[in-house]
Scaffold this active site. Sequence first.
Site, PDB file in Angstrom:
ATOM      1  N   ARG A 103      -7.849 -17.840  -3.679  1.00  0.00           N
ATOM      2  CA  ARG A 103      -7.242 -16.971  -4.696  1.00  0.00           C
ATOM      3  C   ARG A 103      -7.654 -15.528  -4.431  1.00  0.00           C
ATOM      4  O   ARG A 103      -8.478 -15.260  -3.574  1.00  0.00           O
ATOM      5  CB  ARG A 103      -7.653 -17.412  -6.105  1.00  0.00           C
ATOM      6  CG  ARG A 103      -9.148 -17.361  -6.358  1.00  0.00           C
ATOM      7  CD  ARG A 103      -9.471 -17.786  -7.795  1.00  0.00           C
ATOM      8  NE  ARG A 103     -10.923 -17.916  -7.973  1.00  0.00           N
ATOM      9  CZ  ARG A 103     -11.500 -18.296  -9.094  1.00  0.00           C
ATOM     10  NH1 ARG A 103     -10.767 -18.600 -10.149  1.00  0.00           N
ATOM     11  NH2 ARG A 103     -12.808 -18.395  -9.187  1.00  0.00           N
ATOM     12  N   ASN A 141      -7.214 -12.150 -13.565  1.00  0.00           N
ATOM     13  CA  ASN A 141      -8.422 -12.936 -13.826  1.00  0.00           C
ATOM     14  C   ASN A 141      -9.568 -12.354 -13.012  1.00  0.00           C
ATOM     15  O   ASN A 141      -9.446 -12.227 -11.794  1.00  0.00           O
ATOM     16  CB  ASN A 141      -8.218 -14.393 -13.418  1.00  0.00           C
ATOM     17  CG  ASN A 141      -9.401 -15.269 -13.802  1.00  0.00           C
ATOM     18  OD1 ASN A 141      -9.563 -15.617 -14.966  1.00  0.00           O
ATOM     19  ND2 ASN A 141     -10.245 -15.586 -12.839  1.00  0.00           N
ATOM     20  N   GLU A 142     -10.642 -11.966 -13.708  1.00  0.00           N
ATOM     21  CA  GLU A 142     -11.824 -11.417 -13.024  1.00  0.00           C
ATOM     22  C   GLU A 142     -11.393 -10.511 -11.877  1.00  0.00           C
ATOM     23  O   GLU A 142     -11.681 -10.762 -10.701  1.00  0.00           O
ATOM     24  CB  GLU A 142     -12.729 -12.542 -12.541  1.00  0.00           C
ATOM     25  CG  GLU A 142     -13.324 -13.332 -13.689  1.00  0.00           C
ATOM     26  CD  GLU A 142     -14.344 -14.371 -13.250  1.00  0.00           C
ATOM     27  OE1 GLU A 142     -14.429 -14.658 -12.047  1.00  0.00           O
ATOM     28  OE2 GLU A 142     -15.056 -14.893 -14.118  1.00  0.00           O
ATOM     29  N   GLU A 316     -14.977 -17.051 -20.965  1.00  0.00           N
ATOM     30  CA  GLU A 316     -15.345 -18.291 -20.289  1.00  0.00           C
ATOM     31  C   GLU A 316     -16.845 -18.496 -20.487  1.00  0.00           C
ATOM     32  O   GLU A 316     -17.643 -17.607 -20.198  1.00  0.00           O
ATOM     33  CB  GLU A 316     -15.043 -18.210 -18.782  1.00  0.00           C
ATOM     34  CG  GLU A 316     -13.586 -17.968 -18.472  1.00  0.00           C
ATOM     35  CD  GLU A 316     -13.291 -17.928 -16.972  1.00  0.00           C
ATOM     36  OE1 GLU A 316     -14.144 -18.357 -16.170  1.00  0.00           O
ATOM     37  OE2 GLU A 316     -12.213 -17.445 -16.606  1.00  0.00           O
ATOM     38  N   TRP A 324     -20.262 -23.114  -7.814  1.00  0.00           N
ATOM     39  CA  TRP A 324     -20.128 -22.029  -6.852  1.00  0.00           C
ATOM     40  C   TRP A 324     -21.411 -21.282  -6.500  1.00  0.00           C
ATOM     41  O   TRP A 324     -21.379 -20.380  -5.660  1.00  0.00           O
ATOM     42  CB  TRP A 324     -19.081 -21.028  -7.331  1.00  0.00           C
ATOM     43  CG  TRP A 324     -19.163 -20.688  -8.787  1.00  0.00           C
ATOM     44  CD1 TRP A 324     -18.435 -21.247  -9.793  1.00  0.00           C
ATOM     45  CD2 TRP A 324     -20.025 -19.729  -9.415  1.00  0.00           C
ATOM     46  NE1 TRP A 324     -18.765 -20.690 -11.015  1.00  0.00           N
ATOM     47  CE2 TRP A 324     -19.746 -19.758 -10.806  1.00  0.00           C
ATOM     48  CE3 TRP A 324     -21.011 -18.834  -8.967  1.00  0.00           C
ATOM     49  CZ2 TRP A 324     -20.405 -18.944 -11.736  1.00  0.00           C
ATOM     50  CZ3 TRP A 324     -21.660 -18.029  -9.882  1.00  0.00           C
ATOM     51  CH2 TRP A 324     -21.354 -18.087 -11.250  1.00  0.00           C
ATOM     52  N   GLU A 364     -12.699 -26.815  -7.639  1.00  0.00           N
ATOM     53  CA  GLU A 364     -13.675 -26.825  -8.731  1.00  0.00           C
ATOM     54  C   GLU A 364     -13.901 -28.220  -9.318  1.00  0.00           C
ATOM     55  O   GLU A 364     -14.289 -28.360 -10.472  1.00  0.00           O
ATOM     56  CB  GLU A 364     -13.243 -25.813  -9.800  1.00  0.00           C
ATOM     57  CG  GLU A 364     -13.349 -24.397  -9.259  1.00  0.00           C
ATOM     58  CD  GLU A 364     -12.993 -23.302 -10.251  1.00  0.00           C
ATOM     59  OE1 GLU A 364     -12.487 -23.602 -11.344  1.00  0.00           O
ATOM     60  OE2 GLU A 364     -13.219 -22.130  -9.905  1.00  0.00           O
ATOM     61  N   GLN A 365     -13.668 -29.257  -8.506  1.00  0.00           N
ATOM     62  CA  GLN A 365     -13.831 -30.616  -9.043  1.00  0.00           C
ATOM     63  C   GLN A 365     -15.277 -30.928  -9.439  1.00  0.00           C
ATOM     64  O   GLN A 365     -15.529 -31.811 -10.238  1.00  0.00           O
ATOM     65  CB  GLN A 365     -13.296 -31.666  -8.063  1.00  0.00           C
ATOM     66  CG  GLN A 365     -13.899 -31.594  -6.680  1.00  0.00           C
ATOM     67  CD  GLN A 365     -13.164 -32.526  -5.732  1.00  0.00           C
ATOM     68  OE1 GLN A 365     -13.500 -33.689  -5.658  1.00  0.00           O
ATOM     69  NE2 GLN A 365     -12.150 -32.035  -5.036  1.00  0.00           N
ATOM     70  N   MET A 366     -16.254 -30.200  -8.885  1.00  0.00           N
ATOM     71  CA  MET A 366     -17.649 -30.440  -9.270  1.00  0.00           C
ATOM     72  C   MET A 366     -18.083 -29.566 -10.457  1.00  0.00           C
ATOM     73  O   MET A 366     -19.248 -29.547 -10.832  1.00  0.00           O
ATOM     74  CB  MET A 366     -18.578 -30.174  -8.079  1.00  0.00           C
ATOM     75  CG  MET A 366     -18.381 -31.134  -6.926  1.00  0.00           C
ATOM     76  SD  MET A 366     -18.699 -32.848  -7.406  1.00  0.00           S
ATOM     77  CE  MET A 366     -20.497 -32.864  -7.426  1.00  0.00           C
TER      78      MET A 366
END
Length: 656
Positions: A103, A141-142, A316, A324, A364-366
Amino acid sequence: MLGICYYPEHWPEHMWQQDAQEMKALGLRYVRIGEFAWSRLESTPGNYHFDWLDRAIDTLAAAGLQVIMCTPTATPPKWLIDKYPSILPVDINTGSVRGFGSRRHYDFSSPDYLREALKISEVVAKRYGHNPNVVGWQTDNEIACHDTCHSGSEHAKRAFQQWCKNKYKDIDNLNSAWGTVFWSMEYQDFSQIELPILAVTETHPAHQLAYRRFSSDQVIHFHDEMIKVIRRHAPNRWVTHNFIPMADTQTDNHALAKNLDFVSYDNYPLGRSDLFFAEAPAEKFKPYMRTGHPDYASYAFDQSRGISKQNFWIMEQQPGPVNWAHHNPRPEKGMVRLWSWQAFAHGADCVCFFRWRQAPFAQEQMHAGIKRNDNSKAQAWYEVEQLNAEMARSNLKIGSAVKAKVAIVTGTLNQWVTEIEIQGTSYSQLEVEFAYYSALRQLGLAVDFVSTEDDLSQYSLVVAPCLPIVEQAFVDNCKNSGAHLIFGPRAGAKTNELSLVPNLGPGLLQQLIPIKVLTTETIRPDCSESMTFNGKQYESSRWREELELSESVQVIAIDSSNQPMVVQKGNISYIASLTCDEFLQDYFESIANQVGVSTIRLPKDMRMMQRENLTFIFNYSSQSQFFPDETATQLGSFVLGSAELAPFDVAIIEHH
Ligand code: GAL
């Protein structure tokens, strides 16, 4: 107020309704959506699909939730990159193109991207600008995260040349302002100017500073244009952005916030601590591994409040382990609740959690959610449930204000200058500022972050940990403030073009305190000297200055060779060295008490914060601890908890 970040596009539609109902039952009010959904909204050029998003908004609204819509510009889709490959940014360390596949793969100087980003923003804003269930907007976003503020592209180079031309008008002005005669860097024309990257060794500091100013301006221009588009089509809706620390974005957050209604912050205390304290020895790091340092989250909260001088949102909030950082520990039980209360104590009006449910696929599955990917409830669920019940009886009012008597002067330039001019690798502007902040917080003081332009008259104590560039307007501001001012080393030492000031440091600040910095040395952190203040020994380390004093200046602390390390004249103090936490606490306590600001020595790892008529108490320790009884009784009565705080617990006192 509480909210959640939700990605309807990640889940089968039959799950949406139950999700929405559970969100509502959990006490959530806002749902932020859409910030990465461009490929679902526009599958090929001009081929828009809003039916699914319409239904998602309807489902959320039917459950009684309000939607925060985002522009999806952080993730330009593949077809767009294929159509305009020069949207991709160029890595300033390698010169190679940063490709598609994650991204933020866009260059703030790409005219094609600016046009396309505004186009999709306009399409979304037109579609939902009047929707009664879409109550507010988040831009992108950010922005500038993942080192995207700077690009080494041809677009960036040409825009930089134009920026220089606008600023200096004539190439000779630039040559003399920067001092390009050094190493034969003189230019005859603006078109010759390269970006200060990929050179053999260090590039010119004035050139680097100009490039940073330019790059930040590019981000702000892009962002401001987007805000205009949203406002044009979404009347009477607020617009915010989810900020992260400037250290990561290299963008001037004050300027970025100027046209927003309020600032939001993305709070990842463990993820960020892991990076911020990466060099800290284990004995200092481990006690806070699952909580974050007691001052770390609030350091960002107070800065967020300072950016626009008003309350802020958490857009958030970390709900469990992230994915990350170098290492991603789980928060202690109770910390999601504690961080949320802490945000409220420091001026948040809403806390949104990231994310509703852990994604089973992709990068980001973890990363934890409030729910696990099998839809079971994760630890954070229960903490949000508790938080919501407690909020109902806490008497916390939206919009109520934090009022501080102490301010820290901060700003983008300080960071840029100290990153460009290294001189000693153990000087980190962020660490210095954090150390000063933490010392003040450990004395129970509420702290505002202000810029050099802000009015200082409401403060009794103003501290400038790192302020190498000082303008006359700021000196006048200090003269009019009436506060006691404390300057850290490097103050006033540089011109606006990052050269030495002609009259030696602290330059223009000599109008406030007649001292001169004759030499500056930097030394290894493990080779510190000793320093004496009030008969006690402390450390003088990393950055040390040799001062020449006029007679009227009082010596407050000396090093082992009798060199003045802290000096004072009237209400102005100058600290000529980096020191240790103990010194900062003792010295700030003595000055605070001199100027009538009362301090309190709380137990280690306990913090307090006042927001209007409520005082919040936080226990970051794994042991139960007591808040001093006399203070509690003086203040008022407990509406949450008691003077004995369990590990990772929160208490709230309502004032009489
Ligand atoms: C934030 C970002 C989110 C998500 C999250 C993971 O910085 O805005 O999109 O990536 O981190 O912790």
